[in-house]
Design a protein around this motif. Structure first.
Motif, PDB file in Angstrom:
ATOM      1  N   LEU A 199      25.841 -21.714  -1.618  1.00  0.00           N
ATOM      2  CA  LEU A 199      25.194 -22.761  -0.820  1.00  0.00           C
ATOM      3  C   LEU A 199      24.764 -23.922  -1.708  1.00  0.00           C
ATOM      4  N   SER A 200      24.201 -23.596  -2.853  1.00  0.00           N
ATOM      5  CA  SER A 200      23.704 -24.631  -3.758  1.00  0.00           C
ATOM      6  C   SER A 200      24.837 -25.508  -4.279  1.00  0.00           C
ATOM      7  N   LYS A 201      25.923 -24.888  -4.709  1.00  0.00           N
ATOM      8  CA  LYS A 201      27.043 -25.650  -5.261  1.00  0.00           C
ATOM      9  C   LYS A 201      27.802 -26.433  -4.193  1.00  0.00           C
ATOM     10  N   SER A 202      27.578 -26.093  -2.933  1.00  0.00           N
ATOM     11  CA  SER A 202      28.215 -26.817  -1.835  1.00  0.00           C
ATOM     12  C   SER A 202      27.312 -27.915  -1.276  1.00  0.00           C
ATOM     13  N   ARG A 203      26.343 -28.305  -2.065  1.00  0.00           N
ATOM     14  CA  ARG A 203      25.395 -29.382  -1.712  1.00  0.00           C
ATOM     15  C   ARG A 203      24.483 -29.006  -0.559  1.00  0.00           C
TER      16      ARG A 203
ATOM     17  N   GLU B 158      27.602 -20.047   9.335  1.00  0.00           N
ATOM     18  CA  GLU B 158      28.747 -19.138   9.277  1.00  0.00           C
ATOM     19  C   GLU B 158      28.974 -18.634   7.860  1.00  0.00           C
ATOM     20  N   ALA B 159      28.620 -19.448   6.869  1.00  0.00           N
ATOM     21  CA  ALA B 159      28.704 -18.998   5.481  1.00  0.00           C
ATOM     22  C   ALA B 159      27.759 -17.817   5.258  1.00  0.00           C
TER      23      ALA B 159
ATOM     24  N   ARG C 250      34.105 -21.335   1.439  1.00  0.00           N
ATOM     25  CA  ARG C 250      34.900 -22.256   2.267  1.00  0.00           C
ATOM     26  C   ARG C 250      34.117 -22.690   3.504  1.00  0.00           C
ATOM     27  N   TYR C 251      33.365 -21.789   4.107  1.00  0.00           N
ATOM     28  CA  TYR C 251      32.505 -22.186   5.238  1.00  0.00           C
ATOM     29  C   TYR C 251      31.471 -23.208   4.764  1.00  0.00           C
ATOM     30  N   ALA C 252      30.844 -22.952   3.625  1.00  0.00           N
ATOM     31  CA  ALA C 252      29.815 -23.864   3.118  1.00  0.00           C
ATOM     32  C   ALA C 252      30.406 -25.234   2.806  1.00  0.00           C
ATOM     33  N   ARG C 253      31.602 -25.255   2.205  1.00  0.00           N
ATOM     34  CA  ARG C 253      32.241 -26.532   1.893  1.00  0.00           C
ATOM     35  C   ARG C 253      32.591 -27.295   3.168  1.00  0.00           C
ATOM     36  N   ALA C 254      32.835 -26.549   4.248  1.00  0.00           N
ATOM     37  CA  ALA C 254      33.151 -27.174   5.539  1.00  0.00           C
ATOM     38  C   ALA C 254      31.884 -27.535   6.311  1.00  0.00           C
ATOM     39  N   ARG C 255      30.725 -27.390   5.654  1.00  0.00           N
ATOM     40  CA  ARG C 255      29.422 -27.703   6.250  1.00  0.00           C
ATOM     41  C   ARG C 255      29.083 -26.793   7.431  1.00  0.00           C
TER      42      ARG C 255
END
Length: 525
Positions: A215-219, A188-189, A179-184
């Motif tokens: 990280l990879s799947k979150s672009r 924090e991720a 969720r942190y990674a998706r939120a850029r």
């Protein structure tokens, strides 16, 4: 059975859902209908997800009674909660006559993943009910919903709560990192991953792989590669999965240069490509539209006695079909059967898509007949693919009839993505009343819209100058805890200013600021 026969039988076999008769108490229903949406965004590809999914029906087409009851109760709760207007949840549910169980709580929380505020309210209510039991799965489902609305302070409160109840597991930290990674919020991720040690977990190679994958799947594959380079051999020893994760990430970015660099490094480290590696490489070259190279890799893996998986065949059928190289796609379908694989739903769906790309819709429906005969579908994804291509061909009447058929076919109940496709279709065609009926029917089914659907609808209302409705839906979006994209509020604000409604624009701006700064309360308190 071709499309013509399919549609001719439809009126005899399918009871048309009375969507127009459904009224719910969300904003626009106070005047009995849902306003128009307007679509300016290209249809997203619906052919990419080819991972096998569990079908939600038995081979004989009948759900098990317990599962059916669970789904009915969960849908009932979600319908009640989605129709609320700042109502007390205790009052909403006290007369629902529903017996709470751990499986029901989990199912409801999963369905409320697009409405974190409502999910939190439900969880708080459920805690007080007889039959409730704390478990890691329900906590993680709640954390997923709260993560989507960036309620990270509350999430960490829940983590502490889980620790005190001895329910904390590594999956929880993986969810938070994602969720942190998706939120850029990439750093924090990584910190969330690092905090596992703080909570008593020992980090292993599988955990590092999970972080890189997140990280990879979150672009954020560039950052994932840097983390890999920094940590390898110092904090963990990479395995072949570590490299395939990075290969997949660079493939999705269509960066074949970096993909080749990782592939060479992998082989230099002594790892030979396996079926998963080849599948990822073939997928990467298909995404880059280099189909001949993908086929070359297929032949290479065969020459090395590396048996292709169903996933590899799906990828090639899907890719070649999208280029209208239908005969080659069909050859790979036949080859998959020749390899001893009984076709599964994803393989059939790829074949359906291949026919649709060449607008051979009748052939696509013949594939669906074969799926039924072999008891492997169809599923909602199958019909989403067909809907996409019918709409692309401006065959909206046919698309709507297919949509109606989904309600009566086991395992094919429309999902939120299906509703999004149909609502958008009617709005694009100027058939606003139909779009309203579908939206209302969706809510009555307990299916909750996510950010993209809200955005489409609110932007559409602005386009039609129906600003009162736009503001009400915007408020509903905020009530669900969904933070609106900046461009969405910018469009709404400009429309309000153009109409001289500065006070309304200012009031909404304050509410957004409040949502951003003030966390929810509850959970682990």
């Amino acid at each position: 059975m071709g499309l013509i026969r399919f549609l001719s039988l439809l009126s005899k076999t399918t009871r048309k859902p009375n969507l127009s008769a459904i009224r719910i108490t969300s904003p626009a229903s106070r005047s009995g209908y849902y306003p128009q949406t307007f679509h300016r965004i290209l249809y997203r590809s619906i052919h990419e997800a080819i991972t096998p999914r569990k079908l939600s029906f038995e081979p004989n087409g009948k759900s098990r009674p317990a599962e059916a009851k669970l789904e009915q109760d969960a849908a009932k709760i979600c319908t009640l909660l989605s129709s609320r207007s700042d109502s007390d949840i205790d009052k909403l549910l006290e007369h629902a006559s529903i017996e709470v169980s751990p499986s029901l709580v989990l199912e409801v929380l999963k369905r409320l993943s697009n409405a974190g505020v409502i999910a939190m309210s439900f969880f708080t209510w459920a805690e007080k009910q007889k039959g409730f039991k704390y478990n890691a799965e329900s906590y993680n489902a709640l954390i997923e919903g709260l993560g989507k609305i960036k309620q990270f302070k509350l999430i960490w409160n829940l983590v502490n709560d889980m620790k005190s109840r001895k329910l904390l597991n590594k999956d929880t930290f993986a969810l938070i990192s994602r969720r942190y990674a998706r939120a850029r919020r990439v750093e924090e991720a990584i910190e969330a991953f690092e905090r596992m040690e703080e909570f008593g977990f020992k980090l292993e190679t599988s955990d590092f792989n999970r972080l890189i994958d997140t990280l990879s799947k979150s672009r954020h594959v560039e950052k994932a590669n840097k983390v890999f380079d920094k940590m390898k051999k110092r904090r963990f020893v990479p395995d072949i999965k570590s490299y395939t994760i990075l290969l997949e990430g660079w493939g999705k970015e269509h960066n074949l240069l970096r993909l080749d660099e990782v592939y060479r490094e992998m082989k230099d480290e002594g790892f030979e490509p396996d079926v998963v590696t080849y599948g990822i490489l073939i997928s990467a070259y298909c995404k880059a539209k280099k189909y001949n190279k993908a086929i070359e890799l297929f032949h290479e893996m065969e020459a090395k006695n590396c048996k292709p998986s169903p996933h590899v065949f799906c990828t090639l059928i899907n890719g070649l079909g999208s280029e209208k190289r239908l005969s080659e796609a069909l050859q790979f379908f036949e080859r998959s059967k020749g390899c001893g694989f009984a076709p599964e739903a994803p393989t059939y769906n790829s074949l359906v898509g291949a026919y649709c790309w060449s607008m051979k819709i009748d052939d696509a429906f013949r594939v669906i007949d074969e799926m039924r005969k072999n008891s492997v579908g169809p599923n909602s994804r199958t019909y989403d693919i067909i809907l996409h291509h019918l709409i692309k061909a401006r065959r909206t009447k046919d698309a709507y009839l297919v949509f109606q058929k989904m309600f009566s076919e086991p395992g094919c109940e429309p999902t939120v993505s299906t509703y999004e496709i149909i609502v958008r279709m009617f709005c694009n065609e100027g058939q606003v009343d139909k779009a309203m009926e579908v939206w209302a029917g969706m809510k009555a089914k307990g299916v909750l819209p996510g950010m993209h659907m809200f955005s489409d609808l609110i932007n559409g209302l602005c386009h039609e100058n129906k600003l009162d409705y736009a503001c009400e839906y915007f408020q509903e979006m905020l009530d669900a805890g969904i933070r609106p994209p900046a461009n969405l509020f910018s469009n709404l604000k400009q429309a309000l200013l153009d109409e001289g409604k500065e006070d309304t624009a200012l009031n909404l701006a304050r509410k957004i600021d409040k949502l951003r700064k003030i966390p929810l309360v509850g959970g682990g308190q």
